[in-house]
Design an enzyme around this catalytic site. Structure first.
Site, PDB file in Angstrom:
ATOM      1  N   LYS A  64      -0.750   2.229   1.213  1.00 56.87           N
ATOM      2  CA  LYS A  64      -1.867   2.752   0.431  1.00 56.87           C
ATOM      3  C   LYS A  64      -3.209   2.179   0.925  1.00 56.87           C
ATOM      4  CE  LYS A  64       0.088   1.428  -3.467  1.00 56.87           C
ATOM      5  NZ  LYS A  64       1.362   0.920  -2.915  1.00 56.87           N
ATOM      6  N   THR A  65      -3.268   0.862   1.093  1.00 52.69           N
ATOM      7  CA  THR A  65      -4.505   0.241   1.576  1.00 52.69           C
ATOM      8  C   THR A  65      -4.833   0.737   2.980  1.00 52.69           C
ATOM      9  OG1 THR A  65      -3.859  -1.714   0.312  1.00 52.69           O
ATOM     10  CG2 THR A  65      -5.659  -1.987   1.887  1.00 52.69           C
ATOM     11  N   THR A 158       0.967   1.749  -8.264  1.00 55.15           N
ATOM     12  CA  THR A 158       2.387   1.727  -7.946  1.00 55.15           C
ATOM     13  C   THR A 158       3.117   2.876  -8.630  1.00 55.15           C
ATOM     14  OG1 THR A 158       2.461   0.021  -9.640  1.00 55.15           O
ATOM     15  CG2 THR A 158       2.721  -0.697  -7.373  1.00 55.15           C
ATOM     16  N   ARG A 217       5.694  -3.033   5.138  1.00 57.41           N
ATOM     17  CA  ARG A 217       5.250  -4.425   5.028  1.00 57.41           C
ATOM     18  C   ARG A 217       6.434  -5.373   5.211  1.00 57.41           C
ATOM     19  NH1 ARG A 217       2.378  -5.168   0.033  1.00 57.41           N
ATOM     20  NH2 ARG A 217       0.476  -4.746   1.196  1.00 57.41           N
TER      21      ARG A 217
HETATM   22  P1  ADP Z   1       0.082  -1.026   0.210  1.00 52.72           P
HETATM   23  O1  ADP Z   1      -1.417  -0.971   0.086  1.00 52.72           O
HETATM   24  O2  ADP Z   1       0.743   0.263  -0.170  1.00 52.72           O
HETATM   25  O3  ADP Z   1       0.693  -2.191  -0.513  1.00 52.72           O
HETATM   26  P2  ADP Z   1      -0.477  -1.592   3.011  1.00 52.72           P
HETATM   27  O4  ADP Z   1      -1.334  -0.443   3.373  1.00 52.72           O
HETATM   28  O5  ADP Z   1      -1.133  -2.902   2.767  1.00 52.72           O
HETATM   29  O6  ADP Z   1       0.446  -1.214   1.759  1.00 52.72           O
HETATM   30  O7  ADP Z   1       0.628  -1.730   4.174  1.00 52.72           O
HETATM   31  C1  ADP Z   1       1.342  -2.926   4.373  1.00 52.72           C
HETATM   32  C2  ADP Z   1       1.573  -3.162   5.840  1.00 52.72           C
HETATM   33  O8  ADP Z   1       2.503  -2.197   6.319  1.00 52.72           O
HETATM   34  C3  ADP Z   1       0.316  -3.025   6.698  1.00 52.72           C
HETATM   35  O9  ADP Z   1       0.116  -4.228   7.399  1.00 52.72           O
HETATM   36  C4  ADP Z   1       0.600  -1.961   7.712  1.00 52.72           C
HETATM   37  O10 ADP Z   1       0.527  -2.507   9.009  1.00 52.72           O
HETATM   38  C5  ADP Z   1       2.035  -1.570   7.504  1.00 52.72           C
HETATM   39  N1  ADP Z   1       2.155  -0.122   7.347  1.00 52.72           N
HETATM   40  C6  ADP Z   1       2.126   0.554   6.178  1.00 52.72           C
HETATM   41  N2  ADP Z   1       2.320   1.861   6.377  1.00 52.72           N
HETATM   42  C7  ADP Z   1       2.479   2.033   7.691  1.00 52.72           C
HETATM   43  C8  ADP Z   1       2.753   3.181   8.511  1.00 52.72           C
HETATM   44  N3  ADP Z   1       2.883   4.401   7.987  1.00 52.72           N
HETATM   45  N4  ADP Z   1       2.849   2.999   9.839  1.00 52.72           N
HETATM   46  C9  ADP Z   1       2.717   1.761  10.363  1.00 52.72           C
HETATM   47  N5  ADP Z   1       2.492   0.648   9.653  1.00 52.72           N
HETATM   48  C10 ADP Z   1       2.381   0.773   8.327  1.00 52.72           C
END
Ligand code: ADP
Length: 334
Positions: A64-65, A158, A217
């Site tokens: 998401k981030t 979430t 992650r």
């Molecule tokens: P959320 O905000 O949903 O908790 P993040 O965007 O922080 O998740 O993602 C967590 C980690 O996973 C990041 O460091 C990113 O590198 C990796 N990641 C997430 N989605 C992908 C994707 N589709 N392809 C490659 N890496 C991803």
């Protein structure tokens, strides 16, 4: 020069940032959300307008981030980051909103945890690009309307179901992120290994991917722990046996269940006879917050078919008993 993943290594947050895909094309998997989002962005660009507000929902660690950062990059604006729990008073939000410039992208993580008055202020800001700043208290209080420049709100949650309807309705687009298939996680592990300059075999990547709970992650984190193991106990190359041995050491089981997932299943089967049991009771039994059990452990247990949510409470499926090495009781609730 921006920090590369290999430089940043050792600091988990810095590594996570360095491993983030920077463009929609670099994002692995999530084809549907990617295509939907790219349309929203391209259409807005064509009209020369800020894109509609975007809501991203899904369990932690699914990207998401990352997507919020990509949206800001595509729009060519800085990303302003905040989170629901950080906004305890409407005044906190007013301060953030009044500092926005035209076209800015505001990311609010855990948007479902914002306070009610802040939420109400956000409705107006999203729809009318205005905040009412209240001066004074009681009968003498006056609201001074403040115009805001057009901006794009990206909210992350979430569970979209946790958002009040009026807030949910003000997003022009909602993207639901799903747990990743093993093949996608394998690509993510290989991409990260290349960035971290870790040597790994296809079988090694496959083993890490299949134990990553469908979550990028976690895949990235397990890769780093397996790499530690490979470096200390072997010649640094992540092979299949090395990955297996390391993951066993870190107590990640073959289905990717971690300590909390197993604790939840264990309590459900051994203490509550397989349920049905309320999620709050289950959370107390494992010594965790209800939200953590509900938003972190449960979605994955449900997806792997080990736990079911029923109107009367949580229930263990026959597969859950088998997973714990127990016989399925004849009178099990499922
Ligand atoms: P959320 O905000 O949903 O908790 P993040 O965007 O922080 O998740 O993602 C967590 C980690 O996973 C990041 O460091 C990113 O590198 C990796 N990641 C997430 N989605 C992908 C994707 N589709 N392809 C490659 N890496 C991803």
């Amino acid at each position: 020069r921006s920090l590369t993943a290999a430089d940043a290594d050792g600091d988990d947050r810095a590594v996570e940032a360095a491993l983030r895909p920077r463009t929609l094309d670099e994002v692995v998997g999530q084809e549907r959300v990617r295509e939907q989002l790219s349309l929203v962005l391209e259409a807005a660009r064509g009209r020369g307008r800020a894109p509609d507000h975007v809501l991203l929902s899904g369990p932690p660690g699914l990207g998401k981030t990352t997507l919020a950062m990509i949206i800001a990059a595509e729009v060519g604006s800085p990303l302003r980051l905040t989170s629901g729990p950080a906004i305890t008073h409407a005044g906190d939000l007013a301060a953030i909103l009044s500092g926005l410039h035209e076209g800015d992208v505001l990311f609010v993580d855990e948007i479902h945890r914002m306070s009610r008055p802040a939420e109400e202020m956000l409705y107006v800001a999203m729809e009318d690009f205005r905040v009412d700043v209240v001066i004074g208290k009681g009968p003498g209080a006056t609201a001074i309307p403040l115009e805001l420049p057009p901006f794009t709100l990206v909210g992350a949650t979430t569970r979209a179901g946790l958002l009040p309807g009026p807030l949910r309705d003000r997003f022009g687009f909602t993207g639901h992120l799903e747990f990743y298939e093993t093949a996608d996680l394998e690509r993510i592990v290989r991409r990260s290994a290349a960035l971290l300059e870790v040597e790994l075999t296809d079988e090694g990547a496959g083993e890490i991917a299949s134990r990553s709970r469908g979550t990028p992650r976690i895949a990235n984190r397990l890769l780093r722990r397996v790499r530690d193991y490979a470096q200390v106990r072997a010649d640094g190359v992540v092979t299949h046996p090395i990955a297996r041995a390391a993951l066993e050491l870190y107590e990640v089981d073959e289905s990717g269940l971690d300590r909390l997932d197993r604790a939840v299943l264990d309590a459900l089967c051994r203490r509550f006879g397989g349920g049905p049991v309320g999620v709050s009771t289950l959370a107390v039994a494992v010594g965790e917050e209800r939200e953590t059990v509900e938003e972190v452990a449960e979605p994955f247990l449900v997806r792997t078919g080990l736990l079911a949510r029923t109107p009367r409470g949580r229930v263990a499926t026959p597969a859950a008993w088998t997973h714990l090495g127990l016989a399925v009781p004849a009178d099990a609730a499922f």
